[in-house]
Motif scaffolding. Structure first.
Motif, PDB file in Angstrom:
ATOM      1  N   UNK A   1       0.663  -1.277   0.207  1.00  0.00           N
ATOM      2  CA  UNK A   1      -0.057  -0.125  -0.221  1.00  0.00           C
ATOM      3  C   UNK A   1       0.898   1.667   0.227  1.00  0.00           C
ATOM      4  N   UNK A   2       0.883   2.657  -0.336  1.00  0.00           N
ATOM      5  CA  UNK A   2       1.273   3.220  -0.627  1.00  0.00           C
ATOM      6  C   UNK A   2       1.424   3.580   1.331  1.00  0.00           C
ATOM      7  N   UNK A   3       2.580   4.501   1.448  1.00  0.00           N
ATOM      8  CA  UNK A   3       3.353   4.948   2.525  1.00  0.00           C
ATOM      9  C   UNK A   3       2.104   6.126   3.354  1.00  0.00           C
ATOM     10  N   UNK A   4       1.655   6.967   2.328  1.00  0.00           N
ATOM     11  CA  UNK A   4       0.655   7.862   3.355  1.00  0.00           C
ATOM     12  C   UNK A   4      -0.610   6.882   3.654  1.00  0.00           C
ATOM     13  N   UNK A   5      -0.792   5.889   3.091  1.00  0.00           N
ATOM     14  CA  UNK A   5      -2.179   5.341   4.231  1.00  0.00           C
ATOM     15  C   UNK A   5      -1.465   4.880   5.209  1.00  0.00           C
ATOM     16  N   UNK A   6      -2.712   4.824   6.424  1.00  0.00           N
ATOM     17  CA  UNK A   6      -2.543   4.516   7.827  1.00  0.00           C
ATOM     18  C   UNK A   6      -2.213   3.082   8.154  1.00  0.00           C
ATOM     19  N   UNK A   7      -2.625   2.229   7.002  1.00  0.00           N
ATOM     20  CA  UNK A   7      -2.065   1.344   7.193  1.00  0.00           C
ATOM     21  C   UNK A   7      -0.459   0.377   6.885  1.00  0.00           C
TER      22      UNK A   7
ATOM     23  N   UNK B   1       1.305   3.110   6.508  1.00  0.00           N
ATOM     24  CA  UNK B   1       3.005   3.488   7.333  1.00  0.00           C
ATOM     25  C   UNK B   1       2.858   2.715   8.259  1.00  0.00           C
ATOM     26  N   UNK B   2       1.649   2.469   8.806  1.00  0.00           N
ATOM     27  CA  UNK B   2       1.655   1.091  10.329  1.00  0.00           C
ATOM     28  C   UNK B   2       2.400  -0.536   9.823  1.00  0.00           C
ATOM     29  N   UNK B   3       2.178  -0.669   8.855  1.00  0.00           N
ATOM     30  CA  UNK B   3       3.432  -1.934   8.047  1.00  0.00           C
ATOM     31  C   UNK B   3       4.976  -1.225   7.904  1.00  0.00           C
ATOM     32  N   UNK B   4       4.944  -0.474   7.438  1.00  0.00           N
ATOM     33  CA  UNK B   4       6.642  -0.108   7.305  1.00  0.00           C
ATOM     34  C   UNK B   4       6.566   0.543   8.731  1.00  0.00           C
TER      35      UNK B   4
ATOM     36  N   UNK C   1       6.234  -1.109  11.339  1.00  0.00           N
ATOM     37  CA  UNK C   1       6.132  -2.646  11.929  1.00  0.00           C
ATOM     38  C   UNK C   1       8.035  -3.249  11.066  1.00  0.00           C
ATOM     39  N   UNK C   2       8.007  -2.847  10.120  1.00  0.00           N
ATOM     40  CA  UNK C   2       9.191  -4.385   9.478  1.00  0.00           C
ATOM     41  C   UNK C   2      10.529  -3.091   9.760  1.00  0.00           C
ATOM     42  N   UNK C   3      10.405  -1.622   9.496  1.00  0.00           N
ATOM     43  CA  UNK C   3      11.622  -1.135  10.115  1.00  0.00           C
ATOM     44  C   UNK C   3      11.780  -0.810  11.245  1.00  0.00           C
ATOM     45  N   UNK C   4      11.327  -1.384  12.555  1.00  0.00           N
ATOM     46  CA  UNK C   4      11.505  -1.873  13.787  1.00  0.00           C
ATOM     47  C   UNK C   4      12.133  -3.483  14.204  1.00  0.00           C
ATOM     48  N   UNK C   5      11.799  -4.066  13.188  1.00  0.00           N
ATOM     49  CA  UNK C   5      12.369  -5.799  13.347  1.00  0.00           C
ATOM     50  C   UNK C   5      13.443  -5.560  11.767  1.00  0.00           C
ATOM     51  N   UNK C   6      13.866  -4.226  11.691  1.00  0.00           N
ATOM     52  CA  UNK C   6      15.650  -4.258  10.656  1.00  0.00           C
ATOM     53  C   UNK C   6      15.095  -4.912   9.166  1.00  0.00           C
TER      54      UNK C   6
ATOM     55  N   UNK D   1       3.907 -13.693  12.453  1.00  0.00           N
ATOM     56  CA  UNK D   1       3.439 -13.647  13.890  1.00  0.00           C
ATOM     57  C   UNK D   1       4.235 -12.701  14.745  1.00  0.00           C
ATOM     58  N   UNK D   2       5.498 -12.335  14.090  1.00  0.00           N
ATOM     59  CA  UNK D   2       6.657 -10.838  14.545  1.00  0.00           C
ATOM     60  C   UNK D   2       5.933  -9.550  14.337  1.00  0.00           C
ATOM     61  N   UNK D   3       5.243  -9.375  13.106  1.00  0.00           N
ATOM     62  CA  UNK D   3       3.932  -7.922  13.090  1.00  0.00           C
ATOM     63  C   UNK D   3       2.733  -8.214  13.963  1.00  0.00           C
ATOM     64  N   UNK D   4       3.351  -6.469  14.232  1.00  0.00           N
ATOM     65  CA  UNK D   4       2.368  -6.565  15.706  1.00  0.00           C
ATOM     66  C   UNK D   4       1.300  -6.206  14.562  1.00  0.00           C
ATOM     67  N   UNK D   5      -0.788  -6.402  15.456  1.00  0.00           N
ATOM     68  CA  UNK D   5      -1.950  -6.710  14.947  1.00  0.00           C
ATOM     69  C   UNK D   5      -2.137  -5.059  14.307  1.00  0.00           C
ATOM     70  N   UNK D   6      -2.757  -4.839  13.228  1.00  0.00           N
ATOM     71  CA  UNK D   6      -3.861  -4.002  12.772  1.00  0.00           C
ATOM     72  C   UNK D   6      -5.186  -3.850  13.689  1.00  0.00           C
TER      73      UNK D   6
END
Length: 304
Positions: free
Chosen positions: A195-201, A203-206, A208-213, A261-266
């Motif tokens: 999804x485009x990074x300017x969408x809320x979901x 951005x949340x996914x991006x 969460x992935x960045x926090x996991x490196x 499972x490592x990604x926090x639920x939306x």
């Protein structure tokens, strides 16, 4: 100071642009400016300041904007309820949704609500993103909006209803398809349908992935998760998507859904201007959808 003056001023504060409001109102920019100037004369303070790309409320303007926006919203709700009473009907519930929200979250609730409230009209307005639903709420063109829960928005209340775990949608012939679960680190360097990074979901996914490196690339962007699933099925690339109610991948089909499972639920749920001012039918519809989500075996319902 008239209601028209206040309505135009609130619209200018939200749009940040006089000409945009003039187009919306079907009048000239000069006419919009006159409404604001009349308010400034009566209050004795500057309400707007010019910016490189439009205008913004001054500190005094913000005070008037917040009071006027709340007051006008309450007045509009009262007028709508009076119109419903005059017509002898049960009222209308205006609902903002995403592209596939009705199918995934509301189908069962709509059937039950119609059976229990036959005199109430349901009016759905489809938006391409949660942010646009929030804007529509602020403009008082909606009663409820089903959104991805994000950062607090001044003037709105958000209430999460359920949490959606993330899954990786891949073709059945993909090496990751046979795993019971996917480690998020395995997604590094895989071009994902996103999804485009300017969408809320998105951005949340991006985040969460960045926090996991994980900083994977993407060469395909879509406007909604259903389209991401379709492109994954067509082989254009894997997609990390929320496991919305009813999401299934037939065992003999071309697509597999593997938990991440490592990604926090939306978190998803309702946004409104104020819960305590919702009409009884709007509260009933919101509750019906929440109850439907709670009954889904794959969801993670939240209790207020």
């Amino acid at each position: 100071m008239t209601l028209d003056d206040l309505r135009v001023f609130v619209a200018v504060c939200r749009a940040g642009n006089l000409s945009a409001v003039a187009r919306e109102q079907g009048c000239t920019q000069s006419a919009v400016s006159q409404h604001v100037k009349r308010l400034e004369r009566e209050t004795g303070v500057a309400l707007l300041e010019r910016r490189p790309r439009g205008v913004a409320p001054t500190e005094s303007g913000r005070i008037l904007y917040e009071a006027a926006a709340d007051g006008l919203a309450g007045l509009d709700r009262a007028v709508r309820r009076l119109a419903d009473l005059a017509a002898g009907g049960g009222g209308t519930v205006r609902v903002g949704t995403g592209g596939a929200t009705v199918r995934h979250f509301m189908a069962e609730a709509i059937v039950g609500f119609r059976r229990n409230h036959p005199a109430v009209s349901l009016e759905f307005r489809t938006e391409t993103a949660s942010r646009r639903c929030l804007d529509a709420l602020l403009a008082n063109t909606l009663d409820l909006a089903w959104v991805t829960i994000g950062a607090p928005v001044p003037g709105l209340e958000q209430r999460p209803v359920t949490e959606l775990p993330w899954v990786l949608a891949v073709r059945a012939d993909d090496p990751l398809a046979g795993r019971p679960a996917v480690d998020a680190r395995d997604l590094a360097d895989i071009p994902l349908v996103r999804l485009p990074p300017n969408s809320i979901s998105g951005a949340r996914l991006d985040a969460a992935l960045a926090e996991l490196g994980v900083r994977g690339g993407s060469d395909t962007s879509v406007a909604d998760w259903d389209t991401a699933l379709l492109l994954a099925e067509l082989g254009l690339g894997p997609a990390v998507v929320p496991a919305v109610p009813g999401l299934r991948a037939p065992a003999d089909g071309p697509l597999r859904l593997v938990p991440v499972p490592a990604l926090p639920p939306l978190p998803v749920g309702w946004a409104v201007r104020r819960w305590d001012t919702l009409t009884p039918p709007a509260r009933a519809f919101a509750a019906a959808v929440a109850a439907s989500c709670a009954s889904d075996p794959d969801g993670a319902p939240l209790r207020p």
